[in-house]
Write an enzyme that holds these catalytic residues in place. Sequence first.
Site, short mmCIF file in Angstrom:
data_model
loop_
_atom_site.label_atom_id
_atom_site.label_comp_id
_atom_site.label_asym_id
_atom_site.label_seq_id
_atom_site.Cartn_x
_atom_site.Cartn_y
_atom_site.Cartn_z
N MET A 162 -41.46 25.74 -54.33
CA MET A 162 -40.85 26.96 -54.84
C MET A 162 -41.06 27.02 -56.36
SD MET A 162 -37.13 26.95 -53.03
CE MET A 162 -36.77 25.90 -51.70
N ILE B 259 -42.90 19.07 -57.53
CA ILE B 259 -42.81 19.09 -56.06
C ILE B 259 -42.62 17.69 -55.49
CG2 ILE B 259 -43.95 19.86 -53.92
CD1 ILE B 259 -42.95 22.10 -55.97
N GLU C 257 -30.02 22.24 -47.86
CA GLU C 257 -30.61 21.38 -48.91
C GLU C 257 -29.51 20.91 -49.86
OE1 GLU C 257 -33.90 23.14 -50.96
OE2 GLU C 257 -34.06 21.48 -52.39
N ARG D 83 -17.83 -11.99 -61.93
CA ARG D 83 -18.06 -12.20 -63.38
C ARG D 83 -16.74 -12.48 -64.11
NH1 ARG D 83 -22.22 -12.80 -67.16
NH2 ARG D 83 -21.63 -11.81 -69.14
N GLY E 287 -23.89 -5.56 -70.09
CA GLY E 287 -25.33 -5.51 -70.37
C GLY E 287 -26.17 -5.55 -69.11
N GLY F 239 -31.31 23.68 -57.13
CA GLY F 239 -30.49 24.66 -57.85
C GLY F 239 -29.61 23.89 -58.81
N ASN G 189 -26.52 22.82 -61.35
CA ASN G 189 -25.07 22.98 -61.11
C ASN G 189 -24.54 24.27 -61.73
OD1 ASN G 189 -25.29 20.67 -59.69
ND2 ASN G 189 -23.78 19.50 -60.84
N GLU G 190 -25.22 24.75 -62.77
CA GLU G 190 -24.80 26.04 -63.35
C GLU G 190 -25.08 27.16 -62.33
OE1 GLU G 190 -26.91 23.87 -65.05
OE2 GLU G 190 -25.22 23.03 -66.15
C1 LIG Z 1 -37.33 15.23 -59.56
C2 LIG Z 1 -37.40 16.68 -59.21
C3 LIG Z 1 -37.76 17.05 -57.92
C4 LIG Z 1 -37.86 18.40 -57.59
N1 LIG Z 1 -38.31 18.75 -56.34
C5 LIG Z 1 -38.62 20.05 -56.09
C6 LIG Z 1 -39.28 20.42 -54.88
O1 LIG Z 1 -39.54 19.60 -54.00
N2 LIG Z 1 -39.61 21.72 -54.71
C7 LIG Z 1 -39.34 22.68 -55.64
O2 LIG Z 1 -39.68 23.83 -55.42
N3 LIG Z 1 -38.70 22.36 -56.79
C8 LIG Z 1 -38.36 21.07 -57.05
N4 LIG Z 1 -37.74 20.72 -58.22
C9 LIG Z 1 -37.45 21.76 -59.19
C10 LIG Z 1 -35.98 22.05 -59.38
O3 LIG Z 1 -35.42 22.66 -58.26
C11 LIG Z 1 -35.84 22.89 -60.67
O4 LIG Z 1 -36.16 22.03 -61.74
C12 LIG Z 1 -34.46 23.49 -60.83
O5 LIG Z 1 -34.22 24.48 -59.87
C13 LIG Z 1 -34.25 24.09 -62.23
O6 LIG Z 1 -35.29 24.95 -62.58
P1 LIG Z 1 -36.03 24.78 -63.99
O7 LIG Z 1 -36.42 23.34 -64.12
O8 LIG Z 1 -37.08 25.80 -64.10
O9 LIG Z 1 -34.89 25.04 -65.07
P2 LIG Z 1 -34.53 26.46 -65.71
O10 LIG Z 1 -34.39 27.48 -64.65
O11 LIG Z 1 -35.47 26.73 -66.81
O12 LIG Z 1 -33.10 26.15 -66.31
C14 LIG Z 1 -32.89 25.50 -67.58
C15 LIG Z 1 -31.40 25.45 -67.87
O13 LIG Z 1 -30.90 26.81 -67.96
C16 LIG Z 1 -29.80 26.95 -67.09
N5 LIG Z 1 -29.78 28.32 -66.54
C17 LIG Z 1 -30.81 29.00 -65.96
N6 LIG Z 1 -30.39 30.20 -65.57
C18 LIG Z 1 -29.07 30.31 -65.90
C19 LIG Z 1 -28.08 31.32 -65.75
N7 LIG Z 1 -28.36 32.47 -65.14
N8 LIG Z 1 -26.83 31.06 -66.20
C20 LIG Z 1 -26.53 29.88 -66.77
N9 LIG Z 1 -27.42 28.88 -66.95
C21 LIG Z 1 -28.69 29.08 -66.51
C22 LIG Z 1 -30.05 25.95 -65.96
O14 LIG Z 1 -28.84 25.64 -65.28
C23 LIG Z 1 -30.60 24.77 -66.76
O15 LIG Z 1 -29.53 24.04 -67.32
C24 LIG Z 1 -37.57 19.38 -58.56
C25 LIG Z 1 -37.16 19.00 -59.84
C26 LIG Z 1 -37.09 17.67 -60.17
C27 LIG Z 1 -36.70 17.30 -61.57
#
Ligand SMILES: Cc1cc2nc3c(=O)[nH]c(=O)nc-3n(C[C@H](O)[C@H](O)[C@H](O)COP(=O)(O)OP(=O)(O)OC[C@H]3O[C@@H](n4cnc5c(N)ncnc54)[C@H](O)[C@@H]3O)c2cc1C
Length: 391
Positions: A132, A164, A249, A275, A347, A371, A373-374
């Site tokens: 996605m 991904i 999910e 410990r 440590g 997604g 937490n925000e």
């Molecule tokens: C290890 C790892 C594995 C992953 N695996 C997958 C996977 O298998 N498939 C896949 O599709 N994706 C995957 N992801 C992607 C993940 O789902 C996204 O990183 C996540 O949804 C956040 O999107 P972004 O990184 O573009 O952050 P952004 O959308 O750029 O957000 C940046 C910050 O802005 C905040 N923000 C954004 N919009 C708002 C709003 N409207 N109001 C308040 N705050 C906001 C966010 O909460 C965040 O703190 C993975 C990510 C990681 C790190």
Amino acid sequence: MLQNILIERKIYASEEHKMMQGMIQEFISNEIMDKLDDWEKEGMVGREIWKRAGDLGLLCIDMPEIYGGGGLDFSFNALFIEEFAKKGISGPGFSLHSDIVAPYLLKYGTEDQKQKYLPQMAKGEMITAIGMTEPNCGSDLKALRTTAEDKGDHYVVNGQKTFITNGFMCDMAIVAVKTNVNTDQEGVTLLIMESSMEGFSKGIPFKKIGMKSQDTCELFFDNVIVPKENRLGEERMGFKIMMEELARERLTVGIFAVATAEGAIEDTIAYTTEREAFKTQIAGFQNTQFKLVECTTQMQIHQAFLDRCIELLVDHKLTTETASMIKYSATDMCGSVVDECLQLFGGYGYMWDYPIARMYADNRVARIYAGTNEIMKIVIARGLFKDLLKR
Ligand SMILES: Cc1cc2nc3c(=O)[nH]c(=O)nc-3n(C[C@H](O)[C@H](O)[C@H](O)COP(=O)(O)OP(=O)(O)OC[C@H]3O[C@@H](n4cnc5c(N)ncnc54)[C@H](O)[C@@H]3O)c2cc1C
């Protein structure tokens, strides 16, 4: 120790659950633990562990037997996730494959698609991913730019995905694309893309602060021809499908978080009773006891809610708001519990050889992926204020 005071978990009380739990624990201690270091060095797990999990019936546990699954209910999948989390194992992306990709196919796939992919997935012969997120959009999924141009009996896909899970090892990925771009029919559509398709390529796995043996990477699509029969669901249904499936999910992330907290507390009780400092067990200090009491209480509260969420999912009644609550609250709780526990290791807690260090690094992402937490709070707020806000 912890088990002495926790509420008995009815969701895992059956003999079948106990047998399954024993088998999973054996699998972990005999076939996983001694491979963790090598997998971390490689940046990915071995294919053989997928096949082994498949042979043991530990993939796609709740999928109907006619497609090669275990035919059990989701509580068995949850148990599988928990046993891994309690030991601080985040390497094999089994859950994404069994708990996310398989249900997409089961629910929205054609019979041909199910027959083609699901049995191989259950055997661990085919590793899957879901694409996605893109470099320019994660939270704002509707802004995705990967396109699929309609060419009659097939689409031509161009674009890129990032972060991904299982990306490097995947044989197949469900990919979100835009169809009918710049028309009034523009929308998000899901396609089943096989990594052997010409023009489908993968980046090298990212170097991450945790989950070091998980092959998170980019996927690139350069004029990939995808037959129309590989479309999952109707055109423009992609966004709706993703939103519906995200509840499951998010629950899996909550399950992993609560079980990680449980594992961290268990390990910390064991460590602090061994410990000593100032000729006393670390566990003898009231600070240690109070911290672990607070951690246990938080974990217990979340576990009780989690069990209800698992029951709701089994009954197909878990709402997106409830799933978002367990996801954000459990991962926040896990973050602070693991941090407190690490502190009590002193440590040694900072040393990679100790599972608590791995838990600390691995679980940070739980507040970000599936997604952030925000975004979870936005989803819940939408439910709270439904039809009340003017815009
Ligand atoms: C290890 C790892 C594995 C992953 N695996 C997958 C996977 O298998 N498939 C896949 O599709 N994706 C995957 N992801 C992607 C993940 O789902 C996204 O990183 C996540 O949804 C956040 O999107 P972004 O990184 O573009 O952050 P952004 O959308 O750029 O957000 C940046 C910050 O802005 C905040 N923000 C954004 N919009 C708002 C709003 N409207 N109001 C308040 N705050 C906001 C966010 O909460 C965040 O703190 C993975 C990510 C990681 C790190």
